[in-house]
Design a protein around this motif. Structure first.
Motif, mmCIF file in Angstrom:
data_model
loop_
_atom_site.group_PDB
_atom_site.id
_atom_site.type_symbol
_atom_site.label_atom_id
_atom_site.label_comp_id
_atom_site.label_asym_id
_atom_site.label_seq_id
_atom_site.Cartn_x
_atom_site.Cartn_y
_atom_site.Cartn_z
ATOM 1 N N SER A 89 0.866 -1.141 0.139
ATOM 2 C CA SER A 89 -0.077 0.089 0.105
ATOM 3 C C SER A 89 0.716 1.128 -0.199
ATOM 4 N N VAL A 90 0.757 2.176 -1.058
ATOM 5 C CA VAL A 90 1.530 3.236 -1.357
ATOM 6 C C VAL A 90 0.827 4.441 -0.533
ATOM 7 N N HIS A 91 1.265 5.306 0.175
ATOM 8 C CA HIS A 91 0.965 6.740 0.648
ATOM 9 C C HIS A 91 1.929 7.713 0.022
ATOM 10 N N ALA A 92 1.480 8.372 -0.967
ATOM 11 C CA ALA A 92 2.051 9.376 -1.632
ATOM 12 C C ALA A 92 1.839 10.543 -0.850
ATOM 13 N N ASP A 93 2.740 11.369 -0.324
ATOM 14 C CA ASP A 93 2.474 12.451 0.360
ATOM 15 C C ASP A 93 3.781 13.447 0.082
ATOM 16 N N ASP A 94 3.473 14.700 -0.170
ATOM 17 C CA ASP A 94 4.531 15.680 -0.154
ATOM 18 C C ASP A 94 4.514 16.967 1.005
ATOM 19 N N SER A 95 3.983 16.331 2.065
ATOM 20 C CA SER A 95 4.019 17.185 3.301
ATOM 21 C C SER A 95 5.373 17.251 3.909
ATOM 22 N N GLU A 96 5.619 18.212 4.690
ATOM 23 C CA GLU A 96 6.999 18.349 5.272
ATOM 24 C C GLU A 96 7.183 17.274 6.126
ATOM 25 N N GLU A 97 6.344 16.781 7.019
ATOM 26 C CA GLU A 97 6.412 15.730 7.935
ATOM 27 C C GLU A 97 6.982 14.499 7.502
ATOM 28 N N ILE A 98 6.105 14.133 5.971
ATOM 29 C CA ILE A 98 6.732 12.954 5.406
ATOM 30 C C ILE A 98 8.115 13.123 4.750
ATOM 31 N N ARG A 99 8.457 14.173 4.299
ATOM 32 C CA ARG A 99 9.794 14.564 3.722
ATOM 33 C C ARG A 99 10.786 14.388 4.821
ATOM 34 N N THR A 100 10.616 14.793 5.927
ATOM 35 C CA THR A 100 11.670 14.784 7.202
ATOM 36 C C THR A 100 11.554 13.565 8.013
ATOM 37 N N SER A 101 10.612 12.804 7.843
ATOM 38 C CA SER A 101 10.593 11.695 8.920
ATOM 39 C C SER A 101 10.895 10.412 8.359
ATOM 40 N N TRP A 102 11.593 9.692 9.315
ATOM 41 C CA TRP A 102 11.940 8.218 8.987
ATOM 42 C C TRP A 102 11.654 7.301 10.190
ATOM 43 N N PHE A 103 10.629 6.442 9.635
ATOM 44 C CA PHE A 103 10.050 5.812 10.745
ATOM 45 C C PHE A 103 9.651 4.299 10.119
ATOM 46 N N VAL A 104 9.460 3.317 11.249
ATOM 47 C CA VAL A 104 9.375 1.962 10.899
ATOM 48 C C VAL A 104 8.417 1.424 12.136
ATOM 49 N N VAL A 105 7.397 1.097 11.760
ATOM 50 C CA VAL A 105 6.384 0.712 12.722
ATOM 51 C C VAL A 105 5.814 -0.544 12.562
ATOM 52 N N ASN A 106 5.988 -1.454 13.399
ATOM 53 C CA ASN A 106 5.239 -2.838 13.410
ATOM 54 C C ASN A 106 4.040 -2.916 14.424
ATOM 55 N N THR A 107 2.866 -3.358 14.124
ATOM 56 C CA THR A 107 1.676 -3.301 14.949
ATOM 57 C C THR A 107 0.600 -4.314 14.393
ATOM 58 N N ASP A 108 -0.675 -4.277 14.989
ATOM 59 C CA ASP A 108 -1.385 -5.365 14.704
ATOM 60 C C ASP A 108 -0.869 -6.827 15.036
ATOM 61 N N CYS A 109 -0.263 -7.234 16.043
ATOM 62 C CA CYS A 109 0.362 -8.385 16.344
ATOM 63 C C CYS A 109 0.428 -8.494 17.869
ATOM 64 N N PRO A 110 0.757 -9.595 18.381
ATOM 65 C CA PRO A 110 0.892 -9.794 19.760
ATOM 66 C C PRO A 110 2.040 -8.696 20.222
ATOM 67 N N ASP A 111 1.926 -8.267 21.460
ATOM 68 C CA ASP A 111 2.718 -7.340 22.075
ATOM 69 C C ASP A 111 4.191 -7.406 21.951
ATOM 70 N N GLU A 112 4.705 -8.787 22.081
ATOM 71 C CA GLU A 112 6.018 -8.961 22.049
ATOM 72 C C GLU A 112 6.887 -8.619 20.637
ATOM 73 N N PHE A 113 5.848 -8.638 19.315
ATOM 74 C CA PHE A 113 6.369 -8.361 18.346
ATOM 75 C C PHE A 113 5.997 -6.713 17.879
ATOM 76 N N LYS A 114 5.555 -5.977 18.686
ATOM 77 C CA LYS A 114 5.325 -4.654 18.425
ATOM 78 C C LYS A 114 6.655 -3.732 18.555
ATOM 79 N N GLY A 115 6.869 -2.712 17.770
ATOM 80 C CA GLY A 115 8.111 -2.097 17.909
ATOM 81 C C GLY A 115 7.835 -0.902 16.789
ATOM 82 N N ALA A 116 8.761 -0.042 17.110
ATOM 83 C CA ALA A 116 8.708 1.323 16.341
ATOM 84 C C ALA A 116 9.953 2.269 16.637
ATOM 85 N N LEU A 117 10.408 2.416 15.389
ATOM 86 C CA LEU A 117 11.579 3.362 15.095
ATOM 87 C C LEU A 117 10.918 4.977 14.469
#
Length: 251
Positions: free
Chosen positions: A189-217
């Motif tokens: 799924s592609v979320h194309a967006d030219d907002s400043e937040e998207i241009r300056t943010s680096w994130f990796v987020v895993n969710t919708d899973c058991p708590d022991e597998f959840k994590g976010a950078l």
């Protein structure tokens, strides 16, 4: 509220890395000090009684009494971030199956770092760690901000990782500016967006899973190739980030 606000809301507790019984070369210690340099991280060395295990890095948290959080070997820390460069991941030399982040590095969660240059390898390692959590959990949802969508394609190893995540039934969402990127696989799924937040943010987020597998950078670019951010395995914070991305960029 934005991603930078979520970073600011996370309390950064003080932690100590103790290098114990070292006979590794001094440059290894200097590299470790530079890699984890942050106001809330203290590094010290000690030499215990004869016969104690050597060449260890021990992570401790400061609170009421000192709490030991994790132990890793100096060699493992060196092989993951100190003695490598980002080309290891860019070229696909290290696959997602081989990601084995040392416990003392993962345990620096909720510590705010500002990184640039070689120190950026710390955030790269953690981003791969979160992707590996998604791969191992299967069926989770992974949100990744690339700043520019083309970055999923210009790094061969990255595209390979994301194709394998899709094959593992991970629901993959990628975010970035709609630049001249080649076609991204239909199952992503592609979320194309030219907002400043998207241009300056680096994130990796895993969710919708058991708590022991959840994590976010989460990281924000504060200068040319300079980032301020943190990672967390707190399910409540991870779910908060995921909800924010859905509400703000889900359409």
């Amino acid at each position: 509220m934005g991603l930078a606000d979520i970073i600011a809301d996370v309390d950064s507790g003080e932690k100590t890395l103790t290098i114990r019984n070292r006979d590794e070369p001094e440059p290894i210690v200097r590299m470790l000090r530079r890699m984890v340099d942050a106001p809330d991280v203290r590094i010290r060395e000690d030499v215990p009684a004869a016969g104690s295990p050597g060449n260890l890095v021990i992570l401790e948290g400061d609170g009421e009494g000192t709490t030991q959080l994790a132990i890793s070997s100096i060699a493992d820390v060196g092989n993951s971030v100190l003695m490598v460069n980002s080309d290891l991941y860019i070229t696909g030399t290290r696959s997602i199956d081989e990601v084995d982040t040392p416990d003392v590095l993962a345990g620096l969660d909720e510590t705010t770092f500002t990184v640039s240059g070689k120190q950026k390898m710390l955030l790269i390692e953690i981003s791969r760690h979160v992707e590996a959590l998604a791969y191992r959990s299967g069926g989770s949802t992974l949100h990744t901000g690339f700043q520019h969508l083309s970055r999923i394609e210009d790094e061969r190893g990255t595209r390979s990782v994301y194709e394998r995540l899709v094959d593992a039934d991970v629901s993959v969402h990628v975010y970035g500016t709609p630049d001249d990127s080649p076609a991204i696989p239909d199952d992503i799924s592609v979320h194309a967006d030219d907002s400043e937040e998207i241009r300056t943010s680096w994130f990796v987020v895993n969710t919708d899973c058991p708590d022991e597998f959840k994590g976010a950078l989460l990281a924000t670019e504060v200068g040319p190739n300079e980032w301020t951010g943190l990672w967390t395995f707190d399910p409540a914070v991870v779910d908060r980030v995921s909800a924010y991305l859905d509400e703000t960029y889900g359409a």
